[in-house]
Design a protein around this motif. Sequence first.
Motif, mmCIF file in Angstrom:
data_model
loop_
_atom_site.group_PDB
_atom_site.id
_atom_site.type_symbol
_atom_site.label_atom_id
_atom_site.label_comp_id
_atom_site.label_asym_id
_atom_site.label_seq_id
_atom_site.Cartn_x
_atom_site.Cartn_y
_atom_site.Cartn_z
ATOM 1 N N VAL A 288 0.838 -1.197 0.000
ATOM 2 C CA VAL A 288 0.000 0.000 0.000
ATOM 3 C C VAL A 288 0.875 1.250 0.000
ATOM 4 O O VAL A 288 1.985 1.234 0.529
ATOM 5 C CB VAL A 288 -0.944 0.021 1.227
ATOM 6 N N PRO A 289 0.377 2.349 -0.593
ATOM 7 C CA PRO A 289 1.120 3.606 -0.485
ATOM 8 C C PRO A 289 1.028 4.134 0.947
ATOM 9 O O PRO A 289 0.142 3.755 1.710
ATOM 10 C CB PRO A 289 0.407 4.535 -1.482
ATOM 11 N N SER A 290 1.935 5.022 1.295
ATOM 12 C CA SER A 290 1.995 5.502 2.679
ATOM 13 C C SER A 290 0.758 6.284 3.111
ATOM 14 O O SER A 290 0.542 6.474 4.305
ATOM 15 C CB SER A 290 3.260 6.337 2.897
ATOM 16 N N LEU A 291 -0.087 6.698 2.182
ATOM 17 C CA LEU A 291 -1.309 7.406 2.566
ATOM 18 C C LEU A 291 -2.422 6.439 2.979
ATOM 19 O O LEU A 291 -3.404 6.843 3.594
ATOM 20 C CB LEU A 291 -1.798 8.307 1.430
ATOM 21 N N TRP A 292 -2.273 5.155 2.684
ATOM 22 C CA TRP A 292 -3.309 4.159 2.969
ATOM 23 C C TRP A 292 -3.741 4.121 4.437
ATOM 24 O O TRP A 292 -4.946 4.128 4.705
ATOM 25 C CB TRP A 292 -2.826 2.788 2.492
ATOM 26 N N PRO A 293 -2.828 4.095 5.408
ATOM 27 C CA PRO A 293 -3.290 4.065 6.799
ATOM 28 C C PRO A 293 -4.153 5.279 7.156
ATOM 29 O O PRO A 293 -5.134 5.151 7.899
ATOM 30 C CB PRO A 293 -1.994 4.053 7.623
ATOM 31 N N LEU A 294 -3.803 6.446 6.625
ATOM 32 C CA LEU A 294 -4.601 7.643 6.894
ATOM 33 C C LEU A 294 -5.979 7.563 6.241
ATOM 34 O O LEU A 294 -6.989 7.912 6.853
ATOM 35 C CB LEU A 294 -3.863 8.891 6.401
ATOM 36 N N GLU A 295 -6.015 7.096 4.993
ATOM 37 C CA GLU A 295 -7.303 6.953 4.305
ATOM 38 C C GLU A 295 -8.207 5.947 5.005
ATOM 39 O O GLU A 295 -9.407 6.190 5.162
ATOM 40 C CB GLU A 295 -7.092 6.502 2.859
ATOM 41 N N VAL A 296 -7.647 4.824 5.400
ATOM 42 C CA VAL A 296 -8.437 3.804 6.088
ATOM 43 C C VAL A 296 -8.944 4.350 7.418
ATOM 44 O O VAL A 296 -10.128 4.231 7.745
ATOM 45 C CB VAL A 296 -7.629 2.504 6.280
ATOM 46 N N ALA A 297 -8.057 4.966 8.189
ATOM 47 C CA ALA A 297 -8.461 5.528 9.485
ATOM 48 C C ALA A 297 -9.562 6.572 9.307
ATOM 49 O O ALA A 297 -10.527 6.610 10.079
ATOM 50 C CB ALA A 297 -7.260 6.136 10.196
ATOM 51 N N ASN A 298 -9.441 7.409 8.288
ATOM 52 C CA ASN A 298 -10.453 8.437 8.047
ATOM 53 C C ASN A 298 -11.806 7.819 7.688
ATOM 54 O O ASN A 298 -12.854 8.266 8.175
ATOM 55 C CB ASN A 298 -9.996 9.383 6.940
ATOM 56 N N ALA A 299 -11.807 6.792 6.853
ATOM 57 C CA ALA A 299 -13.058 6.126 6.473
ATOM 58 C C ALA A 299 -13.709 5.458 7.679
ATOM 59 O O ALA A 299 -14.937 5.514 7.841
ATOM 60 C CB ALA A 299 -12.787 5.097 5.378
ATOM 61 N N LEU A 300 -12.905 4.848 8.528
ATOM 62 C CA LEU A 300 -13.449 4.202 9.722
ATOM 63 C C LEU A 300 -13.998 5.229 10.706
ATOM 64 O O LEU A 300 -15.065 5.025 11.294
ATOM 65 C CB LEU A 300 -12.386 3.328 10.377
ATOM 66 N N LEU A 301 -13.293 6.339 10.864
ATOM 67 C CA LEU A 301 -13.782 7.407 11.735
ATOM 68 C C LEU A 301 -15.088 7.987 11.199
ATOM 69 O O LEU A 301 -16.021 8.251 11.965
ATOM 70 C CB LEU A 301 -12.723 8.510 11.868
ATOM 71 N N ALA A 302 -15.171 8.165 9.892
ATOM 72 C CA ALA A 302 -16.427 8.649 9.296
ATOM 73 C C ALA A 302 -17.554 7.671 9.587
ATOM 74 O O ALA A 302 -18.690 8.079 9.878
ATOM 75 C CB ALA A 302 -16.255 8.845 7.792
ATOM 76 N N GLY A 303 -17.255 6.373 9.540
ATOM 77 C CA GLY A 303 -18.253 5.366 9.886
ATOM 78 C C GLY A 303 -18.697 5.467 11.336
ATOM 79 O O GLY A 303 -19.886 5.327 11.639
ATOM 80 N N GLU A 304 -17.752 5.739 12.226
ATOM 81 C CA GLU A 304 -18.108 5.951 13.638
ATOM 82 C C GLU A 304 -19.041 7.143 13.778
ATOM 83 O O GLU A 304 -20.062 7.081 14.459
ATOM 84 C CB GLU A 304 -16.852 6.248 14.470
ATOM 85 N N ARG A 305 -18.673 8.246 13.134
ATOM 86 C CA ARG A 305 -19.454 9.470 13.253
ATOM 87 C C ARG A 305 -20.859 9.327 12.671
ATOM 88 O O ARG A 305 -21.786 9.998 13.116
ATOM 89 C CB ARG A 305 -18.715 10.623 12.577
ATOM 90 N N ARG A 306 -21.001 8.444 11.690
ATOM 91 C CA ARG A 306 -22.322 8.200 11.080
ATOM 92 C C ARG A 306 -23.054 7.064 11.784
ATOM 93 O O ARG A 306 -24.070 6.576 11.286
ATOM 94 C CB ARG A 306 -22.155 7.878 9.595
ATOM 95 N N LYS A 307 -22.505 6.605 12.905
ATOM 96 C CA LYS A 307 -23.091 5.529 13.708
ATOM 97 C C LYS A 307 -23.172 4.210 12.956
ATOM 98 O O LYS A 307 -24.024 3.375 13.219
ATOM 99 C CB LYS A 307 -24.493 5.921 14.210
#
Length: 148
Positions: free
Chosen positions: A47-66
């Motif tokens: 994975v490119p080095s931005l992958w952990p940030l993108e994954v974390a952001n998508a998961l956080l968005a999922g948390e925020r959307r319940k």
Amino acid sequence: MGRKRRQTLGNAFVLDCSLTVAWFFEDETDRYAQAVEDSLPTVRAIVPSLWPLEVANALLAGERRKRATEAKVTTFLGLLTALPISVDDQTASRAWPASLHLARTHRLSVYDAAYLELAIRRGLPLATLDATLAAAANAAGVAASAAG
């Protein structure tokens, strides 16, 4: 999901965020995403080095959307850490010359172009559920899943 053109992952492949996140959000997964996940005991993902940030952001968005809890996200991140996924160390140095060019050429975000650049540079197939990225990869001569 619609039909997908299957690809051979070989010994290694480039894994993108869209496919990774599909493993977490049950309503986003499909047979192709599951097959890629199932291949990881014997195949290595890069994975490119931005992958952990993108994954974390998508998961956080999922948390925020319940759609997920913090505990579920933490468990999933632990599972990801245990998988044979290597983070590329040249993503940043390739961002301006190569990824920017690919983004312009294929009308991608620079983030998506980073996955394509990595696949081209390493000569690896790209595992993605993103239709635009898959089309750009195929146009660039990179084997990629075709979404929808």
